[in-house]
Design an enzyme around this catalytic site. Structure first.
Site, PDB file in Angstrom:
ATOM      1  N   HIS A 129       0.870  -1.180   0.000  1.00  0.00           N
ATOM      2  CA  HIS A 129       0.000   0.000   0.000  1.00  0.00           C
ATOM      3  C   HIS A 129       0.906   1.229   0.000  1.00  0.00           C
ATOM      4  O   HIS A 129       2.013   1.187   0.544  1.00  0.00           O
ATOM      5  CB  HIS A 129      -0.831  -0.060   1.286  1.00  0.00           C
ATOM      6  CG  HIS A 129      -1.888   0.978   1.416  1.00  0.00           C
ATOM      7  ND1 HIS A 129      -1.624   2.276   1.807  1.00  0.00           N
ATOM      8  CD2 HIS A 129      -3.232   0.920   1.234  1.00  0.00           C
ATOM      9  CE1 HIS A 129      -2.755   2.966   1.855  1.00  0.00           C
ATOM     10  NE2 HIS A 129      -3.747   2.164   1.507  1.00  0.00           N
ATOM     11  N   ASP A 206       2.931  -4.490   8.267  1.00  0.00           N
ATOM     12  CA  ASP A 206       1.736  -3.670   8.091  1.00  0.00           C
ATOM     13  C   ASP A 206       0.536  -4.600   8.244  1.00  0.00           C
ATOM     14  O   ASP A 206       0.208  -5.368   7.341  1.00  0.00           O
ATOM     15  CB  ASP A 206       1.796  -3.016   6.698  1.00  0.00           C
ATOM     16  CG  ASP A 206       0.489  -2.327   6.326  1.00  0.00           C
ATOM     17  OD1 ASP A 206      -0.501  -2.443   7.072  1.00  0.00           O
ATOM     18  OD2 ASP A 206       0.458  -1.681   5.258  1.00  0.00           O
ATOM     19  N   GLN A 209      -4.624  -5.051   7.132  1.00  0.00           N
ATOM     20  CA  GLN A 209      -5.614  -5.986   6.574  1.00  0.00           C
ATOM     21  C   GLN A 209      -5.619  -7.337   7.275  1.00  0.00           C
ATOM     22  O   GLN A 209      -6.393  -8.217   6.896  1.00  0.00           O
ATOM     23  CB  GLN A 209      -5.360  -6.202   5.074  1.00  0.00           C
ATOM     24  CG  GLN A 209      -5.510  -4.963   4.228  1.00  0.00           C
ATOM     25  CD  GLN A 209      -6.938  -4.409   4.215  1.00  0.00           C
ATOM     26  OE1 GLN A 209      -7.899  -5.090   4.583  1.00  0.00           O
ATOM     27  NE2 GLN A 209      -7.088  -3.158   3.813  1.00  0.00           N
ATOM     28  N   LYS A 232     -10.617  -0.148  10.632  1.00  0.00           N
ATOM     29  CA  LYS A 232     -10.814  -1.386   9.861  1.00  0.00           C
ATOM     30  C   LYS A 232     -11.163  -2.538  10.798  1.00  0.00           C
ATOM     31  O   LYS A 232     -11.404  -3.659  10.369  1.00  0.00           O
ATOM     32  CB  LYS A 232      -9.551  -1.728   9.074  1.00  0.00           C
ATOM     33  CG  LYS A 232      -9.226  -0.714   7.965  1.00  0.00           C
ATOM     34  CD  LYS A 232      -7.979  -1.132   7.216  1.00  0.00           C
ATOM     35  CE  LYS A 232      -7.329  -0.002   6.453  1.00  0.00           C
ATOM     36  NZ  LYS A 232      -7.888   0.263   5.144  1.00  0.00           N
ATOM     37  N   CYS A 370      -4.754   2.527  -3.692  1.00  0.00           N
ATOM     38  CA  CYS A 370      -3.513   3.054  -3.081  1.00  0.00           C
ATOM     39  C   CYS A 370      -2.373   2.051  -3.231  1.00  0.00           C
ATOM     40  O   CYS A 370      -1.560   1.870  -2.313  1.00  0.00           O
ATOM     41  CB  CYS A 370      -3.698   3.400  -1.611  1.00  0.00           C
ATOM     42  SG  CYS A 370      -4.834   4.743  -1.348  1.00  0.00           S
TER      43      CYS A 370
HETATM   44  N1  PMP Z   1      -1.770  -0.610   4.682  1.00  0.00           N
HETATM   45  C1  PMP Z   1      -2.738  -1.348   4.146  1.00  0.00           C
HETATM   46  C2  PMP Z   1      -2.419  -2.740   3.671  1.00  0.00           C
HETATM   47  C3  PMP Z   1      -4.026  -0.829   4.013  1.00  0.00           C
HETATM   48  O1  PMP Z   1      -4.982  -1.564   3.472  1.00  0.00           O
HETATM   49  C4  PMP Z   1      -4.285   0.482   4.468  1.00  0.00           C
HETATM   50  C5  PMP Z   1      -5.664   1.103   4.329  1.00  0.00           C
HETATM   51  N2  PMP Z   1      -6.266   0.898   3.098  1.00  0.00           N
HETATM   52  C6  PMP Z   1      -3.242   1.205   5.058  1.00  0.00           C
HETATM   53  C7  PMP Z   1      -2.003   0.622   5.140  1.00  0.00           C
HETATM   54  C8  PMP Z   1      -3.449   2.584   5.564  1.00  0.00           C
HETATM   55  O2  PMP Z   1      -4.350   2.588   6.635  1.00  0.00           O
HETATM   56  P1  PMP Z   1      -4.941   3.961   7.171  1.00  0.00           P
HETATM   57  O3  PMP Z   1      -5.467   4.697   5.978  1.00  0.00           O
HETATM   58  O4  PMP Z   1      -6.015   3.533   8.116  1.00  0.00           O
HETATM   59  O5  PMP Z   1      -3.837   4.685   7.854  1.00  0.00           O
END
Ligand code: PMP
Length: 412
Positions: A129, A206, A209, A232, A370
């Site tokens: 991401h 990270d 997910q 999430k 993203c």
């Molecule tokens: N890493 C991953 C794998 C994600 O899916 C996301 C959110 N889509 C993020 C980081 C970023 O999370 P946040 O926008 O809640 O900071």
């Protein structure tokens, strides 16, 4: 089959806990398939936040009056819940942040300042991401370090042999997603941590997910850092977690200066608080933290193991059905996956698919998620993504597949 039916019945009963799942969209019952972006909130989380603002609101830590004692106790009890939730060794290892992005940036800045020198190397994967790419790019630019990328194969799996080749004595950090948000791939992080540690490198996982969908044991993974977001995990926005090993966090400088992160302040010298407050400057996200505590209580009562089994069942069901739809190609066919189904359809733009599914009450995500380098790896500008949570049903998946067929017929 019997087990599957009773599973379906068991999980369907939780839908009533979620006010948003009772809504209609464009005159159709809402089918919410965007839990990878953010999950809906159970009433208990909403009530806990409202109750705090209506009946108990005050600040935390420094005040001595009764209200502040209540707020502090509930705020700090969430830290204990998070510690137990991810099986950390110590409560001091749990830092409240604004989210995964904030947590990763904290590590990039602070670990970077303490440990990254010119010519050092940081490894990430092609599937990351943007939140797990850009902070490292910025750090590398700042320190003259190198960013190395682990390639992924056509199934969107990490090429472990390539990873092994990238590791060397200059590798200082590996930052890897546990589950990819764009393809669903579940990475072998435990093995990857062990491989990195053999070279003395630290590993950030990270967990945006993974934490909401499977049991996490940071000690078993031996991750040095683990980041995830409350929103999430059925909790509020604006709150996330950074887990870090105590001895490592102790060696890292604070990122922000301000109230709460200090012991003694003079114009000559300031001494910082111990962990975890050293990394939590300013009045924190009090209601958000307390709301996250309620979310953790909620999912713990259902159980992360049953949740992940049911979500896997939904994924397998959806995968089987979507494979029968003409011209549809799944992006992300790893052997081990989270409940994320990314797909494209021949001759149809994902945005058009998403818009027309929305008109049928079905919320899916379209675009690059993203993860532009991942899209680039597959020669795409974007995909359509259906992502599931335990509150979804096989009936919803059936309706979605029927709607998708209709939509594709119309668009082609
Ligand atoms: N890493 C991953 C794998 C994600 O899916 C996301 C959110 N889509 C993020 C980081 C970023 O999370 P946040 O926008 O809640 O900071």
């Amino acid at each position: 089959m019997l087990r599957s039916k009773s599973n379906a019945f068991h999980f369907a009963q939780f839908r009533k806990d979620f006010p948003m799942l009772q809504k209609s969209m464009h005159g159709k019952p809402l089918i919410y398939f965007d839990s990878a972006a953010t999950t809906q909130k159970p009433q208990s989380v909403i009530n806990t936040i409202t109750d705090f603002y209506e009946n108990h609101y005050s600040t935390v830590h420094r005040a001595i009056y009764e209200l502040a004692a209540y707020a502090t106790e509930h705020y700090e009890s969430t830290r204990h819940k998070v510690k137990d939730f991810i099986h950390a060794a110590k409560v001091e290892e749990i830092i409240f942040t604004r989210g995964t992005t904030d947590a990763i940036n904290l590590v990039a800045y602070s670990f970077g300042k303490a440990f990254i020198k010119p010519e050092d190397e940081i490894i990430i994967a092609e599937m990351e991401h943007h939140s797990n790419i850009i902070p490292w790019q910025m750090l590398c630019e700042d320190r003259g370090a190198k960013l190395r990328i682990i390639p992924i194969n056509d199934n969107a799996e990490i090429e472990l042999e390539e990873y092994a080749k990238l590791l060397n004595k200059n590798t200082k950090l590996v930052a890897i997603s546990h589950v990819s948000n764009s393809t669903g791939t579940l990475n072998p992080v435990k093995q990857m941590v062990e491989m990195a540690h053999n070279f003395g490198a630290k590993v950030l996982v990270d967990g945006a997910q993974s934490a909401p969908h499977m049991t996490i044991n940071v000690q078993d993974l031996d991750a040095d850092f683990f980041a995830f977001s409350g929103h999430k995990l059925y909790g509020p926005t604006g709150i996330g977690i950074l887990y870090g090993k105590e001895e490592l966090l102790n060696q890292m400088p604070p990122v922000q200066g301000g109230g709460d992160m200090v012991n003694v302040v003079t114009f000559l010298k300031t001494t910082y608080s111990d962990l975890p407050l050293k990394f939590e400057a300013g009045t924190p996200m009090i209601a958000e933290v307390i709301g996250l505590g309620a979310a953790i209580d909620y999912v713990q009562a259902i159980g992360l193991d049953p949740i992940s089994h049911w979500e896997q069942e939904l994924l397998v069901h959806a995968t089987k059905l979507i494979e029968t739809v003409k011209g549809v190609r799944i992006i992300g066919t790893a052997k081990e996956k989270g409940a994320i189904l990314s797909f494209v359809a021949e001759g149809v733009h994902p945005l058009d698919m998403g818009t027309m599914l929305d008109l049928r009450g079905i919320a899916v995500r379209t675009g690059h998620h993203c993860a532009q380098p991942t899209m680039c790896r597959f020669g795409l500008s974007g995909t359509c993504r259906a992502s599931f949570a335990f509150y979804n049903t096989k009936e919803e998946i059936g309706i979605f597949i029927g709607a998708l067929e209709e939509v594709l017929d119309t668009l082609r």
